[in-house]
Design a protein around this motif. Structure first.
Motif, PDB file in Angstrom:
ATOM      1  N   LYS A 350       0.048   8.174  -3.304  1.00  0.00           N
ATOM      2  CA  LYS A 350       0.267   9.624  -3.277  1.00  0.00           C
ATOM      3  C   LYS A 350       0.373  10.152  -1.851  1.00  0.00           C
ATOM      4  O   LYS A 350       0.976  11.198  -1.609  1.00  0.00           O
ATOM      5  N   LEU A 351      -0.210   9.426  -0.897  1.00  0.00           N
ATOM      6  CA  LEU A 351      -0.100   9.820   0.509  1.00  0.00           C
ATOM      7  C   LEU A 351       1.247   9.439   1.098  1.00  0.00           C
ATOM      8  O   LEU A 351       1.601   9.888   2.184  1.00  0.00           O
ATOM      9  N   GLY A 352       2.001   8.559   0.368  1.00  0.00           N
ATOM     10  CA  GLY A 352       3.316   8.159   0.850  1.00  0.00           C
ATOM     11  C   GLY A 352       3.462   6.694   1.165  1.00  0.00           C
ATOM     12  O   GLY A 352       4.543   6.238   1.557  1.00  0.00           O
ATOM     13  N   ALA A 353       2.383   5.936   1.006  1.00  0.00           N
ATOM     14  CA  ALA A 353       2.446   4.503   1.283  1.00  0.00           C
ATOM     15  C   ALA A 353       3.210   3.792   0.179  1.00  0.00           C
ATOM     16  O   ALA A 353       3.217   4.219  -0.979  1.00  0.00           O
ATOM     17  N   GLY A 354       3.841   2.673   0.549  1.00  0.00           N
ATOM     18  CA  GLY A 354       4.592   1.912  -0.446  1.00  0.00           C
ATOM     19  C   GLY A 354       3.701   1.198  -1.436  1.00  0.00           C
ATOM     20  O   GLY A 354       4.098   0.950  -2.573  1.00  0.00           O
ATOM     21  N   GLY A 355       2.505   0.843  -1.016  1.00  0.00           N
ATOM     22  CA  GLY A 355       1.579   0.155  -1.906  1.00  0.00           C
ATOM     23  C   GLY A 355       0.341  -0.291  -1.157  1.00  0.00           C
ATOM     24  O   GLY A 355       0.198  -0.065   0.053  1.00  0.00           O
ATOM     25  N   LEU A 356      -0.563  -0.934  -1.893  1.00  0.00           N
ATOM     26  CA  LEU A 356      -1.821  -1.409  -1.330  1.00  0.00           C
ATOM     27  C   LEU A 356      -2.068  -2.825  -1.823  1.00  0.00           C
ATOM     28  O   LEU A 356      -2.024  -3.091  -3.026  1.00  0.00           O
ATOM     29  N   ILE A 357      -2.296  -3.728  -0.896  1.00  0.00           N
ATOM     30  CA  ILE A 357      -2.637  -5.115  -1.238  1.00  0.00           C
ATOM     31  C   ILE A 357      -4.151  -5.260  -1.200  1.00  0.00           C
ATOM     32  O   ILE A 357      -4.801  -4.817  -0.248  1.00  0.00           O
ATOM     33  N   TRP A 358      -4.713  -5.873  -2.244  1.00  0.00           N
ATOM     34  CA  TRP A 358      -6.157  -6.125  -2.239  1.00  0.00           C
ATOM     35  C   TRP A 358      -6.425  -7.600  -2.453  1.00  0.00           C
ATOM     36  O   TRP A 358      -5.647  -8.326  -3.070  1.00  0.00           O
ATOM     37  N   MET A 359      -7.546  -8.060  -1.918  1.00  0.00           N
ATOM     38  CA  MET A 359      -7.946  -9.458  -2.026  1.00  0.00           C
ATOM     39  C   MET A 359      -9.450  -9.534  -2.216  1.00  0.00           C
ATOM     40  O   MET A 359     -10.200  -8.917  -1.467  1.00  0.00           O
ATOM     41  N   ARG A 360      -9.881 -10.304  -3.206  1.00  0.00           N
ATOM     42  CA  ARG A 360     -11.309 -10.576  -3.377  1.00  0.00           C
ATOM     43  C   ARG A 360     -11.638 -11.908  -2.705  1.00  0.00           C
ATOM     44  O   ARG A 360     -10.894 -12.884  -2.835  1.00  0.00           O
ATOM     45  N   VAL A 361     -12.758 -11.929  -1.975  1.00  0.00           N
ATOM     46  CA  VAL A 361     -13.195 -13.168  -1.348  1.00  0.00           C
ATOM     47  C   VAL A 361     -14.136 -13.895  -2.313  1.00  0.00           C
ATOM     48  O   VAL A 361     -15.223 -13.407  -2.619  1.00  0.00           O
ATOM     49  N   LYS A 362     -13.671 -15.068  -2.791  1.00  0.00           N
ATOM     50  CA  LYS A 362     -14.440 -15.857  -3.761  1.00  0.00           C
ATOM     51  C   LYS A 362     -14.863 -17.181  -3.121  1.00  0.00           C
ATOM     52  O   LYS A 362     -14.395 -17.551  -2.037  1.00  0.00           O
ATOM     53  N   GLU A 363     -15.737 -17.897  -3.816  1.00  0.00           N
ATOM     54  CA  GLU A 363     -16.175 -19.199  -3.333  1.00  0.00           C
ATOM     55  C   GLU A 363     -14.979 -20.121  -3.106  1.00  0.00           C
ATOM     56  O   GLU A 363     -14.917 -20.862  -2.131  1.00  0.00           O
ATOM     57  N   GLU A 364     -14.020 -20.037  -4.024  1.00  0.00           N
ATOM     58  CA  GLU A 364     -12.863 -20.928  -3.947  1.00  0.00           C
ATOM     59  C   GLU A 364     -11.749 -20.403  -3.049  1.00  0.00           C
ATOM     60  O   GLU A 364     -10.691 -21.021  -2.910  1.00  0.00           O
ATOM     61  N   GLY A 365     -11.948 -19.233  -2.443  1.00  0.00           N
ATOM     62  CA  GLY A 365     -10.949 -18.676  -1.538  1.00  0.00           C
ATOM     63  C   GLY A 365     -10.592 -17.250  -1.893  1.00  0.00           C
ATOM     64  O   GLY A 365     -11.388 -16.518  -2.486  1.00  0.00           O
ATOM     65  N   LEU A 366      -9.386 -16.840  -1.543  1.00  0.00           N
ATOM     66  CA  LEU A 366      -8.933 -15.473  -1.794  1.00  0.00           C
ATOM     67  C   LEU A 366      -8.298 -15.340  -3.169  1.00  0.00           C
ATOM     68  O   LEU A 366      -7.406 -16.111  -3.532  1.00  0.00           O
ATOM     69  N   GLU A 367      -8.755 -14.319  -3.900  1.00  0.00           N
ATOM     70  CA  GLU A 367      -8.120 -13.975  -5.170  1.00  0.00           C
ATOM     71  C   GLU A 367      -7.332 -12.690  -4.954  1.00  0.00           C
ATOM     72  O   GLU A 367      -7.892 -11.662  -4.576  1.00  0.00           O
ATOM     73  N   ALA A 368      -6.023 -12.761  -5.180  1.00  0.00           N
ATOM     74  CA  ALA A 368      -5.176 -11.596  -4.918  1.00  0.00           C
ATOM     75  C   ALA A 368      -3.856 -11.753  -5.658  1.00  0.00           C
ATOM     76  O   ALA A 368      -3.392 -12.885  -5.900  1.00  0.00           O
ATOM     77  N   PRO A 369      -3.231 -10.630  -6.039  1.00  0.00           N
ATOM     78  CA  PRO A 369      -1.914 -10.704  -6.683  1.00  0.00           C
ATOM     79  C   PRO A 369      -0.865 -11.415  -5.831  1.00  0.00           C
ATOM     80  O   PRO A 369       0.083 -11.984  -6.358  1.00  0.00           O
ATOM     81  N   ILE A 370      -1.051 -11.396  -4.485  1.00  0.00           N
ATOM     82  CA  ILE A 370      -0.055 -12.028  -3.614  1.00  0.00           C
ATOM     83  C   ILE A 370      -0.510 -13.402  -3.134  1.00  0.00           C
ATOM     84  O   ILE A 370       0.143 -14.005  -2.281  1.00  0.00           O
ATOM     85  N   ALA A 371      -1.628 -13.898  -3.666  1.00  0.00           N
ATOM     86  CA  ALA A 371      -2.204 -15.143  -3.161  1.00  0.00           C
ATOM     87  C   ALA A 371      -1.214 -16.299  -3.212  1.00  0.00           C
ATOM     88  O   ALA A 371      -1.171 -17.149  -2.312  1.00  0.00           O
ATOM     89  N   LEU A 386     -11.307 -11.341   9.790  1.00  0.00           N
ATOM     90  CA  LEU A 386     -12.135 -10.240   9.298  1.00  0.00           C
ATOM     91  C   LEU A 386     -13.612 -10.605   9.199  1.00  0.00           C
ATOM     92  O   LEU A 386     -14.428  -9.743   8.844  1.00  0.00           O
ATOM     93  N   ASN A 387     -13.932 -11.864   9.482  1.00  0.00           N
ATOM     94  CA  ASN A 387     -15.315 -12.333   9.267  1.00  0.00           C
ATOM     95  C   ASN A 387     -15.766 -12.037   7.846  1.00  0.00           C
ATOM     96  O   ASN A 387     -16.899 -11.591   7.594  1.00  0.00           O
ATOM     97  N   ALA A 388     -14.860 -12.255   6.906  1.00  0.00           N
ATOM     98  CA  ALA A 388     -15.123 -11.943   5.502  1.00  0.00           C
ATOM     99  C   ALA A 388     -16.028 -12.997   4.881  1.00  0.00           C
ATOM    100  O   ALA A 388     -16.004 -14.170   5.257  1.00  0.00           O
ATOM    101  N   GLU A 389     -16.832 -12.562   3.910  1.00  0.00           N
ATOM    102  CA  GLU A 389     -17.745 -13.442   3.207  1.00  0.00           C
ATOM    103  C   GLU A 389     -17.538 -13.303   1.708  1.00  0.00           C
ATOM    104  O   GLU A 389     -16.934 -12.331   1.224  1.00  0.00           O
ATOM    105  N   VAL A 390     -18.049 -14.280   0.995  1.00  0.00           N
ATOM    106  CA  VAL A 390     -17.946 -14.243  -0.455  1.00  0.00           C
ATOM    107  C   VAL A 390     -18.563 -12.952  -0.988  1.00  0.00           C
ATOM    108  O   VAL A 390     -19.668 -12.561  -0.577  1.00  0.00           O
ATOM    109  N   GLY A 391     -17.827 -12.279  -1.882  1.00  0.00           N
ATOM    110  CA  GLY A 391     -18.296 -11.011  -2.429  1.00  0.00           C
ATOM    111  C   GLY A 391     -17.679  -9.800  -1.762  1.00  0.00           C
ATOM    112  O   GLY A 391     -17.879  -8.667  -2.216  1.00  0.00           O
ATOM    113  N   ASP A 392     -16.920 -10.045  -0.691  1.00  0.00           N
ATOM    114  CA  ASP A 392     -16.267  -8.929   0.016  1.00  0.00           C
ATOM    115  C   ASP A 392     -14.901  -8.628  -0.598  1.00  0.00           C
ATOM    116  O   ASP A 392     -14.331  -9.422  -1.349  1.00  0.00           O
ATOM    117  N   LEU A 393     -14.379  -7.445  -0.250  1.00  0.00           N
ATOM    118  CA  LEU A 393     -13.077  -7.004  -0.719  1.00  0.00           C
ATOM    119  C   LEU A 393     -12.221  -6.642   0.488  1.00  0.00           C
ATOM    120  O   LEU A 393     -12.683  -5.966   1.405  1.00  0.00           O
TER     121      LEU A 393
END
Length: 589
Positions: A350-371, A386-393
């Motif tokens: 609604k702000l005008g962006a084309g879209g938003l990519i999200w990724m869940r950090v899991k034990e087995e790696g990244l879970e994401a529609p674009i994975a 990002l220094n991301a850890e399991v359980g992060d988004l």
């Protein structure tokens, strides 16, 4: 009507006044009749004193007290006593005494008010603005205006002690392009010509520097005919400052000491100096805003390096076209549901962006529609960056640099609100944002505009880029930001007429237009203009933030609505045809 001058205010009586005969004047705040004894809270702007009408003490006064109603204006004479044991009111300073009334005079009766005069009244803002004189009787509104008054005094005392001169500049001036639409005032004497109300005293304060007044300030009304919002009014107040023979560091020093004084005297908070600084590019890349809120973390991270060789088309084309892939890490939010993620995606679209990519950090790696489009190397790069850890988004937005950063900056604030990261009692977050671009491009008109104003000096090392690469020129401009709100902005000015002419040329302002609009300033520069710079504070917004309000209308005595109307006095209004004829104006339907 005869009445005696008050001996005390309604916020003044204490234990040491017991036994004294006093006279109080004020408004009936509340009335309680307890079995014949009448208790009234008498209010003025200094506080509340309880007064007592008791038939066994003074029957005549008690009979007169029966006629009193809320908001009646009265004068009373009586004797101060200590309140009976157990009836003290420890929440107010006058709560250990009351006044036994010997005499009462009704100075003015009052109709039943359209809303109760208390801080917790649940009533529309429109009704409050229509009866603003009643709204201002509420303690919360009174305290807002008293805080504003105190800030005035701090400002004036500070500048006076630092050899600044307070000088008034004209309210009727020449119309000059300063970024917003002017309010115009037709001249009766000079047919077909108009004055403009100043959007700021910018040109005048620069001329004062030419005149040799090397330190100027003014608390001044400014006017802009533009669309309104919660923190914008057609008329607003600035603390306007200008100094000669200064660099940016001189401005920073003077402003920081002033802010320290304001926070200490208004909030009893010691802010740490010097204030932190971010360049415009740093602020945009880390916070997605040129007025970043530093009260919480959630720093954005640029991923261009991490995905520079990606075969994922969106990332690949963005980087090839000079764009940016920016990201945000939401700690421990990997359990967000798909519905929650869809809500955030819709928000950003609604702000005008084309879209938003999200990724869940899991034990087995990244879970994401674009994975499936990313290599394990790229996924590991993203996690590491990002220094991301399991359980992060992880959230990712890509696109044109500043637009993508602004979208992510908005998402950063939205996520912070959802996670309740912005605490009401958080330490004030003040900082400087520096090195703004000198110009900004407008796609609609296909031309550059001054990001601040056309008198802002470019950084000396960028002057040669004015003609060849104006988009790369940095300004000697700076903004002061408080809790994600710009509260002041300024710059070192152009003081050389040749450089000013080049600036006008870069903005597409012809010599003829420059002479017509700014010739008086350019001519002044030819007679010896010193290097100078300054800053202007948005006083209304600053008071709003210091008082914890969300709208500047709550810190202005008589504001307009969001559509520019004054509901109390009915302005703007129609005027008589005779007035229009005198001004040589005909209104077209």
């Amino acid at each position: 009507m005869e009445f005696n001058k008050r001996t005390h205010t309604c916020g003044q009586l204490r234990i040491e006044n017991i036994g004294e005969t006093v006279i109080l004047n004020g408004w009936v705040d509340s009335r309680r009749d307890l079995g014949g004894v009448i208790f009234i809270d008498l209010r003025d702007r200094y506080g509340i004193t309880q007064i007592v009408f008791e038939p066994t003490y003074n029957l005549a006064a008690h009979e007169a007290g029966k006629d009193l109603r809320s908001e009646f204006v009265i004068s009373i004479e009586g004797n101060v006593r200590k309140r009976p044991e157990g009836t003290e009111n420890k929440t107010i300073e006058t709560g250990f005494v009351d006044v036994m009334v010997d005499k009462v005079i009704i100075l003015n009766k009052a109709l039943t008010t359209p809303f109760q005069i208390n801080d917790n009244v649940d009533v529309s803002e429109e009704l409050r603005l229509k009866y603003r004189y009643l709204d201002l009787r509420r303690n919360r509104m009174k305290e807002n205006l008293l805080t504003r008054h105190k800030i005035y005094q701090v400002v004036r005392n500070y500048f006076d002690s630092n050899d600044f001169v307070e000088i008034e500049t004209p309210v009727l001036m020449k119309s000059t392009p300063e970024g917003a639409r002017d309010f115009l005032v037709p001249s009766r004497i000079h047919k077909g010509k108009f004055y403009a109300l100043p959007q700021s005293p910018q040109t005048y304060k620069q001329i004062l520097m030419v005149s040799g007044f090397d330190r100027y300030y003014q608390i001044v009304k400014c006017f802009r005919d533009e669309d309104l919002r919660a923190d914008r009014q057609p008329e607003f107040t600035q603390i306007d400052v200008e100094m000669s023979f200064v660099h940016e560091e001189d401005i920073y020093e003077k402003v920081e000491i002033l802010m320290h004084s304001i926070f200490k005297k208004i909030k009893n908070i010691d802010i740490e100096l010097p204030l932190p600084r971010l360049t415009y590019d740093e602020a945009m890349e880390k916070y997605g805003s040129d007025k970043p809120d530093l009260r919480f973390g959630l720093l954005m991270v640029t991923l261009n390096d991490a995905v520079q060789n990606s075969k994922f088309r969106v990332f690949k084309e963005t980087i090839e076209n000079g764009g940016i892939v920016t990201s945000l890490l939401a700690k421990k939010c990997g359990d967000y549901t798909r519905n929650q993620l869809d809500v955030l995606t819709d928000y950003i679209k609604k702000l005008g962006a084309g879209g938003l990519i999200w990724m869940r950090v899991k034990e087995e790696g990244l879970e994401a529609p674009i994975a499936k489009f990313l290599s394990d190397y790229e996924k590991n790069n993203i996690i590491k960056k990002l220094n991301a850890e399991v359980g992060d988004l992880i959230f990712i937005i890509s696109g044109t640099k500043y637009k993508a950063l602004q979208f992510m900056g908005s998402l950063r604030l939205e996520v912070a609100r959802r996670l309740k990261l912005i605490k009401e009692d958080a330490k004030p977050a003040l900082l400087w944002v520096t090195e703004f671009p000198l110009f900004e491009w407008d796609d609609e008109t296909q031309r550059y505009y001054a990001m601040h104003h056309p008198f802002t000096s470019p950084k000396y090392e960028d002057i040669d880029l004015l003609e060849s690469h104006p988009e790369k020129v940095r300004a000697r401009a700076y903004d002061l930001v408080l809790n994600g709100n710009e509260i002041a902005g300024g710059s070192i000015r152009i003081h050389d007429s040749n450089l000013q002419a080049n600036m006008f040329k870069a903005l597409g302002i012809s010599k003829e237009e420059a002479e017509e609009k700014f010739g008086f300033l350019m001519n002044a520069f030819k007679y010896g203009a010193p290097p100078h710079g300054g800053i202007a504070f948005g006083l209304d917004r600053m008071v709003m933030l210091l008082t914890g309000n969300s709208s500047i209308r709550d810190v202005i005595a008589f504001p307009k609505t969001s559509s520019g109307l004054s509901l109390m006095d009915g302005s703007p209004s129609e005027v008589a045809q005779e007035q229009l004829r005198e001004l040589h104006i005909k209104v077209r339907n």
